[in-house]
Scaffold this motif. Structure first.
Motif, PDB file in Angstrom:
ATOM      1  N   SER A  96       0.849  -1.192   0.000  1.00 37.66           N
ATOM      2  CA  SER A  96       0.000   0.000   0.000  1.00 37.66           C
ATOM      3  C   SER A  96       0.879   1.233   0.000  1.00 37.66           C
ATOM      4  CB  SER A  96      -0.902   0.029   1.240  1.00 37.66           C
ATOM      5  OG  SER A  96      -1.747  -1.083   1.284  1.00 37.66           O
ATOM      6  N   CYS A  97       0.377   2.295  -0.596  1.00 37.55           N
ATOM      7  CA  CYS A  97       1.091   3.571  -0.611  1.00 37.55           C
ATOM      8  C   CYS A  97       0.061   4.675  -0.481  1.00 37.55           C
ATOM      9  CB  CYS A  97       1.889   3.735  -1.891  1.00 37.55           C
ATOM     10  SG  CYS A  97       2.612   5.368  -2.115  1.00 37.55           S
ATOM     11  N   ALA A  98       0.148   5.412   0.609  1.00 35.20           N
ATOM     12  CA  ALA A  98      -0.799   6.486   0.866  1.00 35.20           C
ATOM     13  C   ALA A  98      -0.135   7.838   0.688  1.00 35.20           C
ATOM     14  CB  ALA A  98      -1.346   6.365   2.286  1.00 35.20           C
ATOM     15  N   ALA A  99      -0.798   8.696  -0.058  1.00 36.61           N
ATOM     16  CA  ALA A  99      -0.320  10.062  -0.250  1.00 36.61           C
ATOM     17  C   ALA A  99      -0.998  10.972   0.761  1.00 36.61           C
ATOM     18  CB  ALA A  99      -0.614  10.532  -1.668  1.00 36.61           C
ATOM     19  N   SER A 100      -0.229  11.897   1.309  1.00 37.75           N
ATOM     20  CA  SER A 100      -0.785  12.835   2.277  1.00 37.75           C
ATOM     21  C   SER A 100      -0.142  14.199   2.082  1.00 37.75           C
ATOM     22  CB  SER A 100      -0.560  12.341   3.701  1.00 37.75           C
ATOM     23  OG  SER A 100       0.828  12.249   3.977  1.00 37.75           O
ATOM     24  N   GLY A 101      -0.702  15.195   2.751  1.00 35.10           N
ATOM     25  CA  GLY A 101      -0.179  16.554   2.629  1.00 35.10           C
ATOM     26  C   GLY A 101      -1.189  17.452   1.953  1.00 35.10           C
ATOM     27  N   SER A 102      -0.708  18.557   1.432  1.00 33.37           N
ATOM     28  CA  SER A 102      -1.569  19.539   0.783  1.00 33.37           C
ATOM     29  C   SER A 102      -1.756  19.156  -0.680  1.00 33.37           C
ATOM     30  CB  SER A 102      -0.958  20.932   0.900  1.00 33.37           C
ATOM     31  OG  SER A 102      -0.761  21.277   2.260  1.00 33.37           O
ATOM     32  N   ILE A 103      -2.703  18.254  -0.930  1.00 34.10           N
ATOM     33  CA  ILE A 103      -2.885  17.673  -2.262  1.00 34.10           C
ATOM     34  C   ILE A 103      -4.115  18.261  -2.930  1.00 34.10           C
ATOM     35  CG2 ILE A 103      -3.377  15.554  -3.528  1.00 34.10           C
ATOM     36  CD1 ILE A 103      -1.846  14.065  -1.290  1.00 34.10           C
ATOM     37  N   SER A 104      -3.913  18.768  -4.145  1.00 34.33           N
ATOM     38  CA  SER A 104      -5.054  19.206  -4.943  1.00 34.33           C
ATOM     39  C   SER A 104      -5.561  18.087  -5.835  1.00 34.33           C
ATOM     40  CB  SER A 104      -4.664  20.416  -5.808  1.00 34.33           C
ATOM     41  OG  SER A 104      -4.411  21.546  -5.013  1.00 34.33           O
ATOM     42  N   SER A 105      -4.648  17.374  -6.462  1.00 33.99           N
ATOM     43  CA  SER A 105      -5.040  16.247  -7.300  1.00 33.99           C
ATOM     44  C   SER A 105      -3.851  15.315  -7.482  1.00 33.99           C
ATOM     45  CB  SER A 105      -5.545  16.712  -8.670  1.00 33.99           C
ATOM     46  OG  SER A 105      -4.502  17.346  -9.392  1.00 33.99           O
ATOM     47  N   ILE A 106      -4.171  14.045  -7.767  1.00 34.79           N
ATOM     48  CA  ILE A 106      -3.142  13.038  -8.040  1.00 34.79           C
ATOM     49  C   ILE A 106      -3.403  12.470  -9.419  1.00 34.79           C
ATOM     50  CG2 ILE A 106      -2.046  10.900  -7.310  1.00 34.79           C
ATOM     51  CD1 ILE A 106      -3.023  11.453  -4.485  1.00 34.79           C
ATOM     52  N   GLN A 107      -2.402  12.477 -10.250  1.00 37.85           N
ATOM     53  CA  GLN A 107      -2.555  11.906 -11.578  1.00 37.85           C
ATOM     54  C   GLN A 107      -2.042  10.467 -11.572  1.00 37.85           C
ATOM     55  OE1 GLN A 107      -1.256  14.656 -14.638  1.00 37.85           O
ATOM     56  NE2 GLN A 107      -2.266  16.371 -13.629  1.00 37.85           N
ATOM     57  N   SER A 110      -5.350   8.205 -13.159  1.00 39.26           N
ATOM     58  CA  SER A 110      -6.437   8.624 -12.272  1.00 39.26           C
ATOM     59  C   SER A 110      -7.767   8.020 -12.698  1.00 39.26           C
ATOM     60  CB  SER A 110      -6.533  10.143 -12.234  1.00 39.26           C
ATOM     61  OG  SER A 110      -6.729  10.656 -13.546  1.00 39.26           O
ATOM     62  N   GLY A 111      -7.878   7.677 -13.978  1.00 39.89           N
ATOM     63  CA  GLY A 111      -9.104   7.065 -14.477  1.00 39.89           C
ATOM     64  C   GLY A 111      -9.132   5.555 -14.365  1.00 39.89           C
ATOM     65  N   GLY A 112      -8.022   4.963 -13.927  1.00 37.24           N
ATOM     66  CA  GLY A 112      -8.000   3.522 -13.692  1.00 37.24           C
ATOM     67  C   GLY A 112      -7.334   2.695 -14.785  1.00 37.24           C
ATOM     68  N   ASP A 131      -7.431   3.741  -4.705  1.00 34.21           N
ATOM     69  CA  ASP A 131      -8.635   4.264  -4.076  1.00 34.21           C
ATOM     70  C   ASP A 131      -8.456   5.777  -4.058  1.00 34.21           C
ATOM     71  OD1 ASP A 131     -10.610   5.213  -2.334  1.00 34.21           O
ATOM     72  OD2 ASP A 131     -10.557   3.389  -1.122  1.00 34.21           O
ATOM     73  N   ASN A 132      -9.104   6.452  -4.984  1.00 27.50           N
ATOM     74  CA  ASN A 132      -8.908   7.896  -5.104  1.00 27.50           C
ATOM     75  C   ASN A 132      -9.420   8.651  -3.869  1.00 27.50           C
ATOM     76  OD1 ASN A 132      -7.688   7.704  -7.649  1.00 27.50           O
ATOM     77  ND2 ASN A 132      -9.651   7.799  -8.706  1.00 27.50           N
ATOM     78  N   ALA A 133     -10.418   8.119  -3.223  1.00 28.77           N
ATOM     79  CA  ALA A 133     -10.944   8.782  -2.029  1.00 28.77           C
ATOM     80  C   ALA A 133      -9.942   8.753  -0.882  1.00 28.77           C
ATOM     81  CB  ALA A 133     -12.253   8.130  -1.592  1.00 28.77           C
ATOM     82  N   LYS A 134      -9.078   7.732  -0.892  1.00 27.19           N
ATOM     83  CA  LYS A 134      -8.080   7.587   0.171  1.00 27.19           C
ATOM     84  C   LYS A 134      -6.685   7.995  -0.293  1.00 27.19           C
ATOM     85  CE  LYS A 134     -10.460   3.787   2.523  1.00 27.19           C
ATOM     86  NZ  LYS A 134     -10.368   2.390   3.006  1.00 27.19           N
ATOM     87  N   ASN A 135      -6.574   8.459  -1.537  1.00 29.93           N
ATOM     88  CA  ASN A 135      -5.261   8.842  -2.095  1.00 29.93           C
ATOM     89  C   ASN A 135      -4.254   7.703  -1.922  1.00 29.93           C
ATOM     90  OD1 ASN A 135      -6.184  11.375  -2.858  1.00 29.93           O
ATOM     91  ND2 ASN A 135      -5.465  12.373  -0.992  1.00 29.93           N
ATOM     92  N   THR A 136      -4.698   6.500  -2.188  1.00 23.95           N
ATOM     93  CA  THR A 136      -3.877   5.315  -1.933  1.00 23.95           C
ATOM     94  C   THR A 136      -3.805   4.432  -3.172  1.00 23.95           C
ATOM     95  OG1 THR A 136      -4.428   5.347   0.418  1.00 23.95           O
ATOM     96  CG2 THR A 136      -3.610   3.276  -0.479  1.00 23.95           C
ATOM     97  N   VAL A 137      -2.622   3.890  -3.416  1.00 23.72           N
ATOM     98  CA  VAL A 137      -2.430   2.923  -4.482  1.00 23.72           C
ATOM     99  C   VAL A 137      -1.961   1.620  -3.864  1.00 23.72           C
ATOM    100  CG1 VAL A 137      -0.034   3.662  -4.936  1.00 23.72           C
ATOM    101  CG2 VAL A 137      -1.361   2.526  -6.750  1.00 23.72           C
ATOM    102  N   TYR A 138      -2.391   0.519  -4.457  1.00 26.34           N
ATOM    103  CA  TYR A 138      -2.080  -0.816  -3.941  1.00 26.34           C
ATOM    104  C   TYR A 138      -1.375  -1.636  -5.020  1.00 26.34           C
ATOM    105  CZ  TYR A 138      -5.805   0.626  -0.756  1.00 26.34           C
ATOM    106  OH  TYR A 138      -6.587   1.325   0.138  1.00 26.34           O
TER     107      TYR A 138
END
Length: 120
Positions: free
Chosen positions: A21-32, A53-55, A72-79
């Protein structure tokens, strides 16, 4: 500024499975694009898999059919679900993401890496 934190690495026997798992955090506007890379001792870092971002997904040939990337875009996480692991999959696995942070332009970020060791 954004940060990526990976988890889920470890030691597994050949034929086993792991989920990173990899979770992004911080002041994020969008993740591509988000993705996973790996680097084995004495070798260059290589792409494992990537997801937009579209899968839409892209895999290195040697991982097709064994690894599955998802996000999971809602969690800013990639697996990264890794099945049928082989000793040659042993490496440090790094998360990468292209992120627009608040007030900043698009930039690439790397996680700290997580060790995956597959025993024979």
């Amino acid at each position: 500024q954004a940060q990526l934190v990976e988890s889920g690495g470890g030691l597994v026997q050949a034929g086993g499975s792991l989920r990173l798992s990899c979770a992004a955090s911080g002041s994020i506007s969008s993740i591509q694009d988000m993705g996973w890379y790996r680097q084995a001792p004495g070798k260059q870092r290589e792409l494992v898999a990537a997801i937009t971002s579209g899968g839409s997904t892209n895999y290195a040939d040697s991982m097709k059919g064994r690894f599955t990337i998802s996000r999971d875009n809602a969690k800013n996480t990639v697996y990264l679900q890794m099945n049928s692991l082989k000793p040659e999959d042993t490496a440090v696995y790094y998360c990468n993401a292209k992120i627009v942070s608040t007030g900043r332009s698009l930039a690439g970020y790397w996680g700290q890496g997580t060790q995956v060791t597959v025993s024979s």
